[in-house]
Design an enzyme around this catalytic site. Structure first.
Site, mmCIF file in Angstrom:
data_model
loop_
_atom_site.group_PDB
_atom_site.id
_atom_site.type_symbol
_atom_site.label_atom_id
_atom_site.label_comp_id
_atom_site.label_asym_id
_atom_site.label_seq_id
_atom_site.Cartn_x
_atom_site.Cartn_y
_atom_site.Cartn_z
ATOM 1 N N VAL A 51 -83.129 -28.962 -18.389
ATOM 2 C CA VAL A 51 -83.373 -29.463 -19.749
ATOM 3 C C VAL A 51 -84.079 -30.826 -19.684
ATOM 4 O O VAL A 51 -85.071 -31.059 -20.380
ATOM 5 C CB VAL A 51 -82.051 -29.589 -20.554
ATOM 6 C CG1 VAL A 51 -82.313 -30.201 -21.924
ATOM 7 C CG2 VAL A 51 -81.381 -28.231 -20.708
ATOM 8 N N ASN A 73 -67.892 -32.462 -17.925
ATOM 9 C CA ASN A 73 -68.964 -33.172 -18.612
ATOM 10 C C ASN A 73 -68.477 -34.420 -19.352
ATOM 11 O O ASN A 73 -69.225 -35.387 -19.484
ATOM 12 C CB ASN A 73 -69.706 -32.212 -19.557
ATOM 13 C CG ASN A 73 -70.647 -31.295 -18.781
ATOM 14 O OD1 ASN A 73 -70.853 -31.499 -17.576
ATOM 15 N ND2 ASN A 73 -71.215 -30.305 -19.432
ATOM 16 N N VAL A 115 -77.336 -34.078 -25.469
ATOM 17 C CA VAL A 115 -77.622 -32.646 -25.384
ATOM 18 C C VAL A 115 -76.548 -31.924 -24.564
ATOM 19 O O VAL A 115 -76.408 -30.714 -24.621
ATOM 20 C CB VAL A 115 -79.015 -32.422 -24.745
ATOM 21 C CG1 VAL A 115 -79.395 -30.950 -24.732
ATOM 22 C CG2 VAL A 115 -80.082 -33.222 -25.474
ATOM 23 N N ARG A 153 -83.728 -20.527 -32.985
ATOM 24 C CA ARG A 153 -83.400 -19.162 -32.533
ATOM 25 C C ARG A 153 -83.329 -18.209 -33.721
ATOM 26 O O ARG A 153 -83.892 -17.102 -33.688
ATOM 27 C CB ARG A 153 -82.050 -19.180 -31.799
ATOM 28 C CG ARG A 153 -82.172 -19.813 -30.433
ATOM 29 C CD ARG A 153 -80.870 -19.813 -29.664
ATOM 30 N NE ARG A 153 -81.134 -20.269 -28.306
ATOM 31 C CZ ARG A 153 -80.287 -20.998 -27.567
ATOM 32 N NH1 ARG A 153 -79.108 -21.339 -28.047
ATOM 33 N NH2 ARG A 153 -80.614 -21.354 -26.341
ATOM 34 N N HIS A 206 -71.683 -26.442 -32.477
ATOM 35 C CA HIS A 206 -72.640 -25.753 -31.615
ATOM 36 C C HIS A 206 -71.853 -24.831 -30.687
ATOM 37 O O HIS A 206 -71.624 -25.130 -29.528
ATOM 38 C CB HIS A 206 -73.426 -26.797 -30.810
ATOM 39 C CG HIS A 206 -74.518 -26.213 -29.977
ATOM 40 N ND1 HIS A 206 -75.472 -25.371 -30.479
ATOM 41 C CD2 HIS A 206 -74.824 -26.369 -28.657
ATOM 42 C CE1 HIS A 206 -76.303 -25.039 -29.505
ATOM 43 N NE2 HIS A 206 -75.926 -25.627 -28.401
HETATM 44 N N1 APR Z 1 -75.829 -38.940 -13.887
HETATM 45 C C1 APR Z 1 -77.075 -38.420 -13.955
HETATM 46 N N2 APR Z 1 -77.328 -37.110 -13.765
HETATM 47 C C2 APR Z 1 -76.302 -36.313 -13.497
HETATM 48 C C3 APR Z 1 -74.970 -36.770 -13.428
HETATM 49 C C4 APR Z 1 -74.765 -38.159 -13.619
HETATM 50 N N3 APR Z 1 -73.536 -38.689 -13.560
HETATM 51 N N4 APR Z 1 -74.178 -35.702 -13.160
HETATM 52 C C5 APR Z 1 -74.967 -34.617 -13.065
HETATM 53 N N5 APR Z 1 -76.258 -34.978 -13.258
HETATM 54 C C6 APR Z 1 -77.460 -34.151 -13.233
HETATM 55 C C7 APR Z 1 -77.459 -33.065 -12.166
HETATM 56 O O1 APR Z 1 -77.750 -33.593 -10.891
HETATM 57 C C8 APR Z 1 -78.562 -32.147 -12.673
HETATM 58 O O2 APR Z 1 -79.828 -32.461 -12.120
HETATM 59 O O3 APR Z 1 -77.600 -33.421 -14.444
HETATM 60 C C9 APR Z 1 -78.581 -32.403 -14.201
HETATM 61 C C10 APR Z 1 -78.235 -31.182 -15.029
HETATM 62 O O4 APR Z 1 -79.252 -30.273 -14.856
HETATM 63 P P1 APR Z 1 -79.047 -28.682 -14.800
HETATM 64 O O5 APR Z 1 -77.918 -28.364 -13.896
HETATM 65 O O6 APR Z 1 -80.383 -28.074 -14.568
HETATM 66 O O7 APR Z 1 -78.512 -28.339 -16.281
HETATM 67 P P2 APR Z 1 -79.412 -28.198 -17.599
HETATM 68 O O8 APR Z 1 -79.777 -26.777 -17.787
HETATM 69 O O9 APR Z 1 -80.477 -29.213 -17.584
HETATM 70 O O10 APR Z 1 -78.314 -28.548 -18.717
HETATM 71 C C11 APR Z 1 -77.793 -29.854 -18.879
HETATM 72 O O11 APR Z 1 -77.587 -29.594 -21.246
HETATM 73 O O12 APR Z 1 -77.909 -27.738 -22.604
HETATM 74 C C12 APR Z 1 -76.961 -28.536 -21.953
HETATM 75 O O13 APR Z 1 -75.136 -27.000 -21.465
HETATM 76 C C13 APR Z 1 -76.193 -27.751 -20.905
HETATM 77 O O14 APR Z 1 -74.523 -29.412 -20.531
HETATM 78 C C14 APR Z 1 -75.714 -28.849 -20.011
HETATM 79 C C15 APR Z 1 -76.860 -29.886 -20.076
#
Ligand code: APR
Length: 307
Positions: A12, A94, A117, A150, A174
């Site tokens: 995202v 989270n 988000v 959507r 949501h």
């Molecule tokens: N600080 C910064 N980044 C972090 C931390 C932190 N403390 N903890 C995790 N991350 C990073 C991860 O390393 C990862 O690169 O957050 C990123 C999340 O990316 P994805 O796993 O690809 O998840 P994504 O699909 O981007 O979704 C992120 O958005 O839509 C919501 O439900 C979804 O909660 C989720 C969030």
């Protein structure tokens, strides 16, 4: 010049930076805990700028100090859903991550507007507001623009008409209890109930409610990011351009819709100060019922938080 920071450079986060870059806000910083990853993606996006024709300065970092003085911070850090998981299953992990992220936003970007988000959206947005200590109108969540997108997409498909002509409205939490509002959904100004029978609308409403899960099931790992990033950018643009767009957002309620002290998806006016106004709509009894149930789920989630 506007400085935007995106926390979390995963699916995202990085797709959001790609779209934001094309708006040429000035500077975008993307941060992540994974070393090298945000730096690598930032370089890639900078190089895309010569081909796509944007002059945005994009940097990647693992150091929160680099978000200093951001005007807008977008939180996308944390874990995403896996098949079979609800958004609520993400609360514990989270909320811890966002508690830490929000502390750093307060420290380095104390005057920023914050769009959250990370899921479960309404609960994590509450964590972000509490942990930054910012005024509630400066911290809000992205949900309704995505859910309405959507719904609009399914409507356009059903009517075999242009997606551009559909304006949908979805409010509430949501999650499984979101409330798509057919009576406030139009196709080029024509109310949806004039164009489709109730049964068809119900089917599209149900598909909208399960829209995120449908994609999670297909992807097998991770959740949606193309439509979410498009929705984030629509909201970010309203803030950085102070355009006062009327969009659904997860906003802190202080009595509106009979709710107090929770974040909930409602139509708002979005501008440079964040939530400029919350708009109250007249709803059908059945819709009020779902909203009530949805607010109870959110309250239950908040009561479990260790903040
Ligand atoms: N600080 C910064 N980044 C972090 C931390 C932190 N403390 N903890 C995790 N991350 C990073 C991860 O390393 C990862 O690169 O957050 C990123 C999340 O990316 P994805 O796993 O690809 O998840 P994504 O699909 O981007 O979704 C992120 O958005 O839509 C919501 O439900 C979804 O909660 C989720 C969030």
């Amino acid at each position: 010049m506007v400085k935007i920071s995106v926390i979390g450079a995963g699916n995202v986060g990085s797709t959001t930076v790609q779209r934001l870059a094309e708006l040429e806000p000035g500077e975008i910083v993307m941060t992540d805990i994974v070393e090298g990853m945000p730096q690598g993606k930032a370089l890639d996006l900078m190089q895309a700028g010569t081909i796509n024709g944007y002059d945005t300065r994009i940097t990647g970092t693992n150091d929160y100090a680099d978000i200093a003085n951001s005007d807008l911070v977008i939180i996308t850090a944390g874990i995403a859903r896996k098949p079979g998981m609800s958004r609520e299953d993400l609360i514990k992990t989270n909320s811890k991550i966002i508690g830490d992220v929000a502390g750093n936003i307060a420290k380095y970007a104390p005057n920023s507007i914050v769009i959250n988000v990370t899921n479960p959206l309404d609960i994590i947005t509450y964590v972000a507001m509490k942990a930054t200590g910012f005024d509630p109108e400066k911290v809000f969540g992205m949900s309704g623009v995505l859910d309405a997108g959507r719904f609009a997409s399914f409507i356009a498909e059903e009517l075999k008409c242009s997606k551009r002509d559909v304006e949908a409205m979805v409010i509430g939490g949501h999650g499984d209890l979101m409330v798509p509002l057919p009576q406030y959904t139009t196709v080029s100004g024509i109310p949806l109930p004039e164009l489709l029978p109730e049964k068809t609308i119900d089917r599209l409403v149900e598909r909208t409610v399960n829209g995120g899960a449908e994609i999670v099931e297909l992807l097998k790992q991770g959740s949606a990011f193309y439509a979410p990033s498009a929705a984030i950018v629509r909201m970010a643009e309203a803030v950085i351009k102070d355009s006062r767009r009327v969009l659904p957002a997860s906003a802190y309620l202080e009595g509106q819709y009979g709710q107090k002290g929770i974040y909930f998806g409602v139509p708002v006016k979005l501008g440079a100060n964040g939530i400029e106004e919350i708009l109250e709509l007249k709803l059908e009894d059945s819709q009020c019922e779902i909203l009530k149930k949805s607010s109870e789920t959110i309250r239950k989630g908040i009561s479990k938080l260790e903040i």
